[in-house]
Write an enzyme that holds these catalytic residues in place. Sequence first.
Site, PDB file in Angstrom:
ATOM      1  N   GLU A  79     -24.423  24.431  10.271  1.00 55.23           N
ATOM      2  CA  GLU A  79     -23.563  24.166  11.424  1.00 55.23           C
ATOM      3  C   GLU A  79     -22.618  23.030  11.023  1.00 55.23           C
ATOM      4  O   GLU A  79     -22.969  21.849  11.111  1.00 55.23           O
ATOM      5  CB  GLU A  79     -24.418  23.761  12.629  1.00 55.23           C
ATOM      6  CG  GLU A  79     -25.310  24.869  13.152  1.00 55.23           C
ATOM      7  CD  GLU A  79     -24.610  25.699  14.225  1.00 55.23           C
ATOM      8  OE1 GLU A  79     -24.849  26.922  14.260  1.00 55.23           O
ATOM      9  OE2 GLU A  79     -23.835  25.140  15.000  1.00 55.23           O
TER      10      GLU A  79
ATOM     11  N   CYS B 296     -18.114  17.999  16.820  1.00 56.21           N
ATOM     12  CA  CYS B 296     -17.627  18.932  15.798  1.00 56.21           C
ATOM     13  C   CYS B 296     -16.559  19.878  16.323  1.00 56.21           C
ATOM     14  O   CYS B 296     -15.695  20.327  15.569  1.00 56.21           O
ATOM     15  CB  CYS B 296     -18.787  19.717  15.181  1.00 56.21           C
ATOM     16  SG  CYS B 296     -19.668  20.777  16.338  1.00 56.21           S
TER      17      CYS B 296
END
Length: 448
Positions: A260, A294
């Site tokens: 991720e 993110c």
Amino acid sequence: MEEKAQSKNRKQESMEFSSISRLVGINVFSKSPSHDSDLGFDGEDFQSIDMANYAAIVQKSRDAFYTGRTLDYEFRVKQLKNMLRLFEENETDLISALEADLRKSKMESCVMELEISKNEIRHTLIELKEWMKPTKPGKTFVNMLDECAIYKDPYGVVLVMGAWNYPVQLTLVPVIGAIAAGNCVIIKPSEIATASAKLIADLVPKYLDQECYQVVLGGIPETTELLKQKFDYIFYTGSTTVGKIVRAAANEHLTPVTLELGGKSPVYLDNTVNMSVAVKRIMWGKVVNAGQTCIAPDYLLCTRETQEKFLAKAKEVLQEFYGSNPKTSPDMCRIVSDRQFQRLQEYLKCGKVAIGGEVDASERYIAPTVLVDVKPTDKVMQDEIFGPILPIVNVENAYEAIKFINSREKPLAFYVFTSDKKVKDLLLKQTSSGGVAVNDTLMHFAGE
């Protein structure tokens, strides 16, 4: 809001449940880190153990897995309910740890970390029995008279490596999935968020099975040694640089991985929108957690005319969010480490500061900042920013925006702000990204 997910299929597969959030476990072992880098350490030393013990730690969980107890539905339910108790009974301590690491406000900690985690557990408890059932695939002429089924088996011993930007949620949510899938888990919190890592290491053994679920603390040497061990699955959240290291280590044992990672997530904005609403949503997505998200908007693409309207509204919005001095606002987070602060400070030299730009190294504070006259070749446009800095790159129209986006690495997220359906459809059709939200930011993350 509309969304388009193109990069990750989060449906079920064999017992990993393919959100692969579904794999992990815990106990506490630690080693003192000695470096400061992406994988590095930025706080006081952890208690030390001999690195040679990592093989024994992994074997302990493997032996526990081979007993078969994690395969039992009731065992998984018990562990999940215990995890829910962990959150409910230690909310104050968790909030304090997040404040110590990132100066997160109570509201931000609850909404962005604790409630997300608790809701993941509740959802998993509701669905678990159904997820565990074998599925019956379609049959061909060859086996039309046979009984066919797909059984959902756990991987075994899983390594979950958490991130420092949401150090509770991004560490423990994958663990929830791993438990649900019947795996044993070695948990490695990010050592950069020191307080959260120590608290996780303290709490996990009090609530979860101590053989199946173990916590390992440490920095670069410890992580390097840990990655030499054979795992059945690795789940890593963090930077692309470290993701490559994790992938290379996993390849030694042909271990499947979920990475991720981050990326630069563009925003396209035109003058057809309600500018007040659009700017609020863009700036919130940019500055929540001080931009250390993110999928935060990374840079803005718009015309010069739209830029001026955006800047005027952005000043009003930031005043509404944080008052006249964001530094004194209890809602403005801080940068996690000196190293990250220094990296972000360099970006302020790019283009021209139109809003913000104030810094305080003693507090690792960077004001919500908007940069204009930014060139595509500037340093701020090369790597993911991961801070409260929003550069604006001017384009003449949607076609130029598409060309700009497609000339760079595929975005993790793309945010389209327009009321023109033709423009929206054009941007969705001619770009590719991990996910898209139209006239909003971050909210596609909440989709099932």
